[in-house]
Every structure is written in C-alpha cells, then in structure tokens.
Design a protein around this motif. Structure first.
Motif, PDB file in Angstrom:
ATOM      1  N   ASN A   9      -1.220  19.999 -57.206  1.00  0.00           N
ATOM      2  CA  ASN A   9      -2.390  19.109 -57.102  1.00  0.00           C
ATOM      3  C   ASN A   9      -3.606  19.646 -56.646  1.00  0.00           C
ATOM      4  OD1 ASN A   9      -0.658  17.120 -58.120  1.00  0.00           O
ATOM      5  ND2 ASN A   9      -0.254  16.168 -56.354  1.00  0.00           N
ATOM      6  N   LEU A  10      -3.453  20.511 -55.633  1.00  0.00           N
ATOM      7  CA  LEU A  10      -4.394  21.000 -55.008  1.00  0.00           C
ATOM      8  C   LEU A  10      -5.328  22.094 -55.837  1.00  0.00           C
ATOM      9  CD1 LEU A  10      -6.437  21.791 -52.605  1.00  0.00           C
ATOM     10  CD2 LEU A  10      -4.722  23.529 -52.130  1.00  0.00           C
ATOM     11  N   LEU A  33     -14.249  21.085 -50.386  1.00  0.00           N
ATOM     12  CA  LEU A  33     -12.898  19.860 -50.466  1.00  0.00           C
ATOM     13  C   LEU A  33     -12.612  19.692 -49.131  1.00  0.00           C
ATOM     14  CD1 LEU A  33     -10.946  18.099 -51.712  1.00  0.00           C
ATOM     15  CD2 LEU A  33      -9.335  20.070 -51.843  1.00  0.00           C
ATOM     16  N   VAL A  34     -12.789  18.469 -48.703  1.00  0.00           N
ATOM     17  CA  VAL A  34     -11.988  17.899 -47.478  1.00  0.00           C
ATOM     18  C   VAL A  34     -10.880  16.932 -47.821  1.00  0.00           C
ATOM     19  CG1 VAL A  34     -12.484  16.519 -45.556  1.00  0.00           C
ATOM     20  CG2 VAL A  34     -14.340  17.459 -46.383  1.00  0.00           C
ATOM     21  N   ALA A  35      -9.616  17.660 -47.613  1.00  0.00           N
ATOM     22  CA  ALA A  35      -8.505  17.022 -48.250  1.00  0.00           C
ATOM     23  C   ALA A  35      -8.317  15.875 -47.149  1.00  0.00           C
ATOM     24  CB  ALA A  35      -7.286  17.930 -48.322  1.00  0.00           C
ATOM     25  N   VAL A  36      -8.115  14.549 -47.532  1.00  0.00           N
ATOM     26  CA  VAL A  36      -7.694  13.705 -46.821  1.00  0.00           C
ATOM     27  C   VAL A  36      -6.357  13.162 -46.560  1.00  0.00           C
ATOM     28  CG1 VAL A  36      -8.159  11.190 -46.574  1.00  0.00           C
ATOM     29  CG2 VAL A  36     -10.008  12.703 -47.711  1.00  0.00           C
ATOM     30  N   THR A  37      -5.922  13.184 -45.473  1.00  0.00           N
ATOM     31  CA  THR A  37      -4.591  13.201 -44.981  1.00  0.00           C
ATOM     32  C   THR A  37      -4.234  11.900 -44.452  1.00  0.00           C
ATOM     33  OG1 THR A  37      -4.967  14.338 -42.937  1.00  0.00           O
ATOM     34  CG2 THR A  37      -4.204  15.768 -44.818  1.00  0.00           C
ATOM     35  N   LYS A  38      -5.035  10.876 -44.451  1.00  0.00           N
ATOM     36  CA  LYS A  38      -4.787   9.634 -43.881  1.00  0.00           C
ATOM     37  C   LYS A  38      -3.444   8.888 -44.246  1.00  0.00           C
ATOM     38  CE  LYS A  38      -6.589   6.168 -45.874  1.00  0.00           C
ATOM     39  NZ  LYS A  38      -7.650   5.135 -46.458  1.00  0.00           N
ATOM     40  N   ARG A  39      -2.702   8.508 -43.163  1.00  0.00           N
ATOM     41  CA  ARG A  39      -1.570   8.094 -43.310  1.00  0.00           C
ATOM     42  C   ARG A  39      -0.440   8.807 -43.989  1.00  0.00           C
ATOM     43  NH1 ARG A  39      -4.451   3.020 -44.672  1.00  0.00           N
ATOM     44  NH2 ARG A  39      -4.646   1.773 -42.780  1.00  0.00           N
ATOM     45  N   ARG A  40      -0.742   9.949 -44.030  1.00  0.00           N
ATOM     46  CA  ARG A  40       0.227  11.268 -44.630  1.00  0.00           C
ATOM     47  C   ARG A  40       0.954  11.621 -43.416  1.00  0.00           C
ATOM     48  NH1 ARG A  40       1.969  10.668 -49.971  1.00  0.00           N
ATOM     49  NH2 ARG A  40       0.505   9.514 -50.888  1.00  0.00           N
ATOM     50  N   PRO A  41       2.365  11.962 -43.489  1.00  0.00           N
ATOM     51  CA  PRO A  41       2.891  12.582 -42.286  1.00  0.00           C
ATOM     52  C   PRO A  41       2.327  14.046 -42.021  1.00  0.00           C
ATOM     53  CG  PRO A  41       4.263  12.653 -44.366  1.00  0.00           C
ATOM     54  CD  PRO A  41       3.214  11.789 -44.654  1.00  0.00           C
ATOM     55  N   VAL A  42       2.681  14.684 -40.873  1.00  0.00           N
ATOM     56  CA  VAL A  42       2.113  15.968 -40.565  1.00  0.00           C
ATOM     57  C   VAL A  42       2.700  16.875 -41.459  1.00  0.00           C
ATOM     58  CG1 VAL A  42       2.375  17.673 -38.731  1.00  0.00           C
ATOM     59  CG2 VAL A  42       1.660  15.359 -38.103  1.00  0.00           C
ATOM     60  N   GLU A  43       3.950  16.883 -41.896  1.00  0.00           N
ATOM     61  CA  GLU A  43       4.494  17.737 -42.782  1.00  0.00           C
ATOM     62  C   GLU A  43       3.555  18.036 -44.057  1.00  0.00           C
ATOM     63  OE1 GLU A  43       6.090  15.388 -41.406  1.00  0.00           O
ATOM     64  OE2 GLU A  43       7.043  16.408 -39.810  1.00  0.00           O
ATOM     65  N   GLN A  44       3.235  16.930 -44.585  1.00  0.00           N
ATOM     66  CA  GLN A  44       2.298  16.998 -45.823  1.00  0.00           C
ATOM     67  C   GLN A  44       0.986  17.622 -45.564  1.00  0.00           C
ATOM     68  OE1 GLN A  44       2.424  13.189 -47.918  1.00  0.00           O
ATOM     69  NE2 GLN A  44       4.600  13.422 -48.403  1.00  0.00           N
ATOM     70  N   ALA A  45       0.453  17.146 -44.460  1.00  0.00           N
ATOM     71  CA  ALA A  45      -0.694  17.800 -43.926  1.00  0.00           C
ATOM     72  C   ALA A  45      -0.738  19.414 -43.891  1.00  0.00           C
ATOM     73  CB  ALA A  45      -1.503  17.311 -42.561  1.00  0.00           C
ATOM     74  N   ARG A  46       0.381  19.720 -43.114  1.00  0.00           N
ATOM     75  CA  ARG A  46       0.650  21.214 -43.005  1.00  0.00           C
ATOM     76  C   ARG A  46       0.837  21.898 -44.325  1.00  0.00           C
ATOM     77  NH1 ARG A  46       2.537  23.885 -38.494  1.00  0.00           N
ATOM     78  NH2 ARG A  46       2.799  21.872 -37.500  1.00  0.00           N
ATOM     79  N   ALA A  47       1.587  21.403 -45.227  1.00  0.00           N
ATOM     80  CA  ALA A  47       1.729  21.910 -46.579  1.00  0.00           C
ATOM     81  C   ALA A  47       0.479  22.124 -47.274  1.00  0.00           C
ATOM     82  CB  ALA A  47       2.638  21.244 -47.442  1.00  0.00           C
ATOM     83  N   MET A 204     -19.943  12.947 -50.196  1.00  0.00           N
ATOM     84  CA  MET A 204     -19.796  11.799 -51.231  1.00  0.00           C
ATOM     85  C   MET A 204     -18.734  12.174 -52.202  1.00  0.00           C
ATOM     86  SD  MET A 204     -23.615  11.863 -52.880  1.00  0.00           S
ATOM     87  CE  MET A 204     -23.921  13.317 -54.109  1.00  0.00           C
ATOM     88  N   GLY A 205     -18.101  11.008 -52.554  1.00  0.00           N
ATOM     89  CA  GLY A 205     -17.220  11.350 -53.724  1.00  0.00           C
ATOM     90  C   GLY A 205     -15.803  11.290 -53.240  1.00  0.00           C
ATOM     91  N   MET A 206     -15.046  10.275 -53.775  1.00  0.00           N
ATOM     92  CA  MET A 206     -13.417  10.401 -53.440  1.00  0.00           C
ATOM     93  C   MET A 206     -12.659  10.628 -54.651  1.00  0.00           C
ATOM     94  SD  MET A 206     -13.632   7.545 -50.404  1.00  0.00           S
ATOM     95  CE  MET A 206     -14.304   6.128 -51.605  1.00  0.00           C
ATOM     96  N   SER A 207     -11.344  10.482 -54.847  1.00  0.00           N
ATOM     97  CA  SER A 207     -10.281  10.807 -55.683  1.00  0.00           C
ATOM     98  C   SER A 207     -10.953  10.273 -56.935  1.00  0.00           C
ATOM     99  CB  SER A 207      -9.104  10.194 -55.501  1.00  0.00           C
ATOM    100  OG  SER A 207      -8.419  11.217 -54.520  1.00  0.00           O
ATOM    101  N   ASN A 208     -11.494   8.890 -57.121  1.00  0.00           N
ATOM    102  CA  ASN A 208     -11.782   8.419 -58.383  1.00  0.00           C
ATOM    103  C   ASN A 208     -13.202   8.743 -59.097  1.00  0.00           C
ATOM    104  OD1 ASN A 208     -12.793   6.884 -56.479  1.00  0.00           O
ATOM    105  ND2 ASN A 208     -13.049   4.956 -57.644  1.00  0.00           N
ATOM    106  N   ASP A 209     -14.056   9.432 -58.155  1.00  0.00           N
ATOM    107  CA  ASP A 209     -15.215   9.804 -58.649  1.00  0.00           C
ATOM    108  C   ASP A 209     -15.968  10.983 -58.160  1.00  0.00           C
ATOM    109  OD1 ASP A 209     -15.762   9.230 -55.826  1.00  0.00           O
ATOM    110  OD2 ASP A 209     -16.462   7.253 -56.043  1.00  0.00           O
ATOM    111  N   PHE A 210     -14.954  11.711 -57.523  1.00  0.00           N
ATOM    112  CA  PHE A 210     -15.651  13.024 -57.086  1.00  0.00           C
ATOM    113  C   PHE A 210     -16.253  14.171 -57.784  1.00  0.00           C
ATOM    114  CE2 PHE A 210     -11.271  14.585 -57.700  1.00  0.00           C
ATOM    115  CZ  PHE A 210     -11.417  15.783 -58.413  1.00  0.00           C
ATOM    116  N   GLY A 224      -8.497  12.375 -51.539  1.00  0.00           N
ATOM    117  CA  GLY A 224      -6.950  12.075 -50.692  1.00  0.00           C
ATOM    118  C   GLY A 224      -5.684  11.937 -51.867  1.00  0.00           C
ATOM    119  N   SER A 225      -5.922  10.741 -52.414  1.00  0.00           N
ATOM    120  CA  SER A 225      -4.736  10.388 -53.449  1.00  0.00           C
ATOM    121  C   SER A 225      -4.509  11.277 -54.566  1.00  0.00           C
ATOM    122  CB  SER A 225      -4.985   8.996 -53.853  1.00  0.00           C
ATOM    123  OG  SER A 225      -6.021   8.700 -54.726  1.00  0.00           O
ATOM    124  N   ALA A 226      -5.750  11.787 -54.993  1.00  0.00           N
ATOM    125  CA  ALA A 226      -5.169  12.957 -56.115  1.00  0.00           C
ATOM    126  C   ALA A 226      -4.526  14.078 -55.502  1.00  0.00           C
ATOM    127  CB  ALA A 226      -6.570  13.480 -56.644  1.00  0.00           C
TER     128      ALA A 226
END
Length: 233
Positions: A9-10, A33-47, A204-210, A224-226
């Motif tokens: 995905n990245l 790219l600022v990878a948004v980890t909101k409400r994601r577990p630490v393990e996914q942020a670390r990955a 500016m720009g998020m998953s649906n419009d970046f 984030g979600s992408a």
C-alpha cells in the motif's frame, strides 16, 4: 498483521504521489507523505516506519503521546506530526514530541506556541489552518480572514510558520475538492506577499483526494486509510 500489504500500500501511494507530481511538472521529492496512524495500533505504525514511512501523523494529542513513547527506540525512529486540533492546555506536552503541528487554527494558539518556542533550539514547525470550505464544523481561519492577521502572524518570530493547511469539504472527491486546494495556494501566495515569509509548505490532501492536492501544489499530504486497505483480517 499483514505487513506485506502495508508495504504494498505504501509503495502504491508513493507511486501515485510521484505520478501526480509529474503531471503537474513538479519534482516528486518536493512532496512528503505524512502517514496517518489515527486509531491504528502501535504495531501497524511501527510497520509503516520499517517500510520507510518515517513521517507519521496523529489527530489526537493523547494518542500521539502514547505512540511516540511506545516507539521511542532507535529502530523505529519516527518524525511525528500533529494533524488534528490542538487545545492550548495540551500544547506544552505535545511541543517537544513533534516536528510539525499542521492545524494551528487561531492566532491565540499560534502565540501560545511562539511562547513555548522561546529558548528552544529546535522547536517544531507549524502550518496555519484555513477553512477554505467554509464549513461551520471546521476549525481554522475563515478563508481570506487570515490575511487580516498577516502582521500579527509575522510577529510570531520564534516559531517557524512554514505554510498553510486545509481540509476539503466533507463528501467531496478529488475533483470537487480541488477548488479548496487552489484557494489555499492563492491565500498562501498573498500571505507570502504581505509578510515576506517564505511559507514553502501547503498541507492538503487525504486518501480520497491527495492526487488532486499534489497537482495543485501540496508539499505535505496526510494519507491514512489508503495505507491500511486489506491490512486487517
């Protein structure tokens, strides 16, 4: 956890950023790219960090504090960005943990951060949030009203004001979001003219419009979600 999917995905998101930059005649290296980890577990942020996405964004200060502390080891060094609303009473604790605060939404908050920067060797940079979609629920200066505060913004010289930030209106897609991105760029250019500040960044720009945001000059995209599609079972 499907770490291979996170890597894929990245790679896909970075490829889309690069393609959008090239369509606009821009160097892809000028977009972070600022990878948004909101409400994601630490393990996914670390990955994500281990896959090469070292700029991580969080919406909520408390969640940022917890993740920054959990990932403080050298093997998972991340550059943290606060991309959501920051209350003044949470500013002092957040300040030393972040590289960029994206949503500085009032002159009062900017002055608070400017005070915190006094005597600090390497304070975080900030972007000023502009409500280019004119939605009541959103924080930030109302559209061009930020130009009325140009002199006061420039007077906050201890904190590095590096640009402006916006979010497109709810429910928009890449094309219907585009006018918000164009407007932010226009306001940045006028604020630059009035203050002499460099203001190199447009967040500016998020998953649906970046991709549209990159085409209109974004230097920081908050995705984030992408990055997490297909990761959860």
């Amino acid at each position: 956890m499907n770490t291979a999917r996170i890597r894929d995905n990245l790679s896909s998101v970075l490829g889309r950023i690069a393609a959008a930059a090239k369509r606009a005649g821009r160097d892809p290296s000028g977009v972070t790219l600022v990878a948004v980890t909101k409400r994601r577990p630490v393990e996914q942020a670390r990955a994500l960090v281990e896959a090469g996405a070292v700029d991580l964004g969080e919406n909520y200060p408390q969640e940022l504090w917890a993740k920054a502390e959990a990932m403080a080891d050298a093997a998972a060094a991340a550059r943290w960005h606060l991309i959501g609303h920051l209350q003044g009473n949470k500013a002092r604790r957040t300040f030393p943990m972040v590289r960029v605060i994206h949503a500085v939404d009032s002159l009062k908050l900017l002055r608070t951060l400017d005070d915190l920067a006094a005597g600090v060797d390497d304070p975080p940079a900030v972007c000023l949030q502009v409500n280019t979609s004119d939605e009541e629920a959103k924080h930030g200066w109302r559209d061009a009203a930020i130009l009325d505060d140009a002199e006061a913004v420039a007077a906050c010289s201890r904190i590095a004001v590096v640009g402006l930030m916006t979010m497109a209106a709810w429910g928009t897609d890449a094309e219907t979001a585009r006018p918000s991105f164009v407007r932010l760029r226009e306001i940045r250019d006028e604020l630059r003219r009035r203050t002499g500040m460099a203001l190199p960044h447009l967040s500016m720009g998020m998953s649906n419009d970046f991709e549209a945001a990159v085409e209109e000059g974004a230097t920081l995209v908050r995705v984030g979600s992408a990055l997490f599609e297909g990761v959860d079972p």
